[in-house]
Design an enzyme around this catalytic site. Structure first.
Site, PDB file in Angstrom:
ATOM      1  N   SER A 121     105.586  26.516 123.031  1.00 35.28           N
ATOM      2  CA  SER A 121     104.279  27.885 123.870  1.00 35.28           C
ATOM      3  C   SER A 121     105.389  28.827 123.931  1.00 35.28           C
ATOM      4  CB  SER A 121     104.517  27.414 125.377  1.00 35.28           C
ATOM      5  OG  SER A 121     105.937  27.429 125.841  1.00 35.28           O
ATOM      6  N   LYS A 122     105.090  30.404 125.035  1.00 32.49           N
ATOM      7  CA  LYS A 122     106.089  31.599 124.423  1.00 32.49           C
ATOM      8  C   LYS A 122     107.107  31.145 125.340  1.00 32.49           C
ATOM      9  CE  LYS A 122     101.546  34.790 125.749  1.00 32.49           C
ATOM     10  NZ  LYS A 122     101.479  35.811 126.503  1.00 32.49           N
ATOM     11  N   ARG A 123     107.446  30.368 125.917  1.00 30.11           N
ATOM     12  CA  ARG A 123     108.806  30.292 126.420  1.00 30.11           C
ATOM     13  C   ARG A 123     109.961  29.904 124.804  1.00 30.11           C
ATOM     14  NH1 ARG A 123     109.812  24.500 128.242  1.00 30.11           N
ATOM     15  NH2 ARG A 123     108.587  23.216 128.045  1.00 30.11           N
TER      16      ARG A 123
END
Length: 485
Positions: free
Chosen positions: A258-260
């Site tokens: 994911s973006k994290r």
């Protein structure tokens, strides 16, 4: 291949055909890029064909910029299809045609259940704590029973008994009880086809033999087989495709990427992180597949060795450090002129491409990405007065600046400005002054580059040239020691 509303005449020989079918709702996801890569490789390995389809039926979310971003990313990785891409939305009439064929043959039906009725039944299932399954009273209705001027959807008529088995090329044998399969929608109430229907029709018309995609589509495969087998019963020549469901990519912590975890789009790895396409190709290839202990695998080797059946069933973890190490290898192998072209836009000011290219052999030795290459090359095009970094300024003590005055005088008298001559001059000077060469090189590097790290000091002098080198040294030397022309 069909790119408009019509179908495609089936081949007499079953050539292996794979496809990559992204939805154009954003950038080319790193996971999608790996799916494209595996499809491309399997087609190349088997002497087959690799096709591209844009699944743009979601008109609210599909955008032209997203389509261009996907094409841009695939082109950068050299993974565009062997034929012009198919656009799914343009084939809506063909999709609807198949739905009506299924309905006429009794494999699908008109369903007049309203959204309010469905909501009520779904809530009742939740209250009774059992899975919600569509059980429509319209499943067995005759045309004479159909309401007049009332909206309806077209649903598949899923079997209620038995089970369905898929011999997945990656996951192995998977069996699902047919009772778990819904009478899902083929055509919405406005007559438009659903994703589930469009995918099946397009795969058939494009002669796709192998559907290689993420394992989040496993459940879809069982539903899509209902359409395929329904049409096969009606028309024949609708064979089941071979399925290969590839595990998703996870982050370093084991969670779904994911973006994290960092960049998700291929464009960010290229534009923001300075990764080379061959490095990302090699890295994605090794996420879930391998060939012994080989880490560096060329495109040609990948085509020769790859087999979808050798892809692991477990999720792979994305490791940025490994990607950067791999990228460093490909930077060192890359053509210097090509690297200069890639690095130049990352530099400010007037850039001499010929000089930048000449500098690449000494700049790329330790760099892991194009940004590091640009940072390392920035001293070449810096304007005087040079900006001196804090750590470099700390090296320019009064004693060091006095040394620089002496270096300036000695170098100004040097008749030959070459690596060997400059090395001989500075080494002789260090010996005469009974100091280590580093004692001269450190302040000299600070004066010439404004940094504490750079290529070898003799390389720096040669790359900057006589006039620029002397001017930079003079600017940091004690005025009394420096003699100007």
């Amino acid at each position: 291949m069909a790119s408009g509303g019509g179908g495609v005449v089936a081949k007499t020989e079953r050539t292996i055909v794979t496809r990559f079918a992204p939805s154009p709702t954003g950038f080319l996801h790193i996971g999608g890029a790996r799916t494209a890569l595996f499809n491309w490789l399997y087609a190349r390995h088997t002497g087959g064909k690799y096709l591209l389809r844009i699944e743009d039926t979601d008109r609210a979310r599909s955008t032209e910029p997203a389509i261009e971003a996907i094409f841009d990313g695939l082109d950068w990785l050299d993974l565009m299809g062997d034929e012009p891409p198919t656009f799914q939305f343009a084939r809506s009439d063909r999709h609807a045609e198949v739905a009506h064929t299924l309905m006429a043959a009794g494999h699908a039906y008109r369903c007049y259940l309203t959204s309010e009725e469905l909501t009520e039944r779904r809530q009742q299932a939740q209250e009774e704590r059992h899975p919600f399954r569509i059980d429509s009273e319209w499943r067995a209705a005759k045309p004479a029973d159909w309401p007049v001027d009332q909206p309806f959807v077209v649903r598949i008529k899923a079997p209620r008994e038995g089970d369905t088995t898929i011999n997945d090329l990656v996951q192995g044998q998977i069996t699902v009880a047919n009772a778990e399969l819904d009478d899902f929608i083929l055509l919405r109430s406005d007559g438009t086809p659903t994703y589930m229907l469009a995918v099946v029709v397009d795969d058939h018309d494009m002669n796709v033999t192998h559907v290689i995609r993420g394992d989040d589509h496993i459940n879809n495969a069982f539903r899509q087989l209902l359409i395929i087998r329904g049409m096969h019963a009606v028309e024949g020549n609708w064979p089941d495709p071979a399925y290969g469901h590839v595990p998703l990519i996870h982050g370093s912590d084991g969670a779904k990427l994911s973006k994290r975890h960092g960049a998700l789009g291929v464009d960010a790895y290229r534009d923001e992180m300075g990764i080379l396409p061959e490095a990302l190709f090699n890295y994605l290839l090794r996420l879930g597949w391998g060939h012994g202990d080989d880490e560096i695998i060329s495109r040609e080797q990948a085509v020769e060795w790859f087999d979808i059946t050798q892809v692991g069933r477990g999720a792979s973890r994305f490791d940025l450090a490994k990607l950067l190490n791999l990228n460093g290898h490909y930077l060192r192998e890359a053509n210097d002129g090509r690297l200069a072209d890639l690095v130049a836009p990352r530099l400010s000011g007037q850039i001499d491409l010929a000089l930048l290219s000449r500098a690449m052999p000494v700049l790329k030795v330790r760099a892991k990405d194009l940004n590091e290459l640009a940072a390392g090359a920035s001293f070449l095009f810096a304007q005087r007065p040079l900006t001196i970094e804090d750590k470099a300024a700390a090296l320019l003590t009064e004693e060091a600046r006095s040394l620089l005055g002496t270096v300036f005088t000695r170098l100004r008298e040097t008749s030959e400005w070459s690596l060997d001559a400059l090395e001989a001059t500075l080494k002789a000077m260090a010996e005469e002054m009974n100091i280590g060469l580093g004692k001269l090189a450190q302040p000299l590097r600070a004066a010439l580059t404004g940094q504490t790290t750079s290529p070898g000091i003799f390389d720096v002098l040669v790359l900057l040239g006589r006039d620029e080198s002397l001017a930079r040294i003079s600017a940091q030397a004690l005025p009394a020691a420096a003699q100007h022309d």
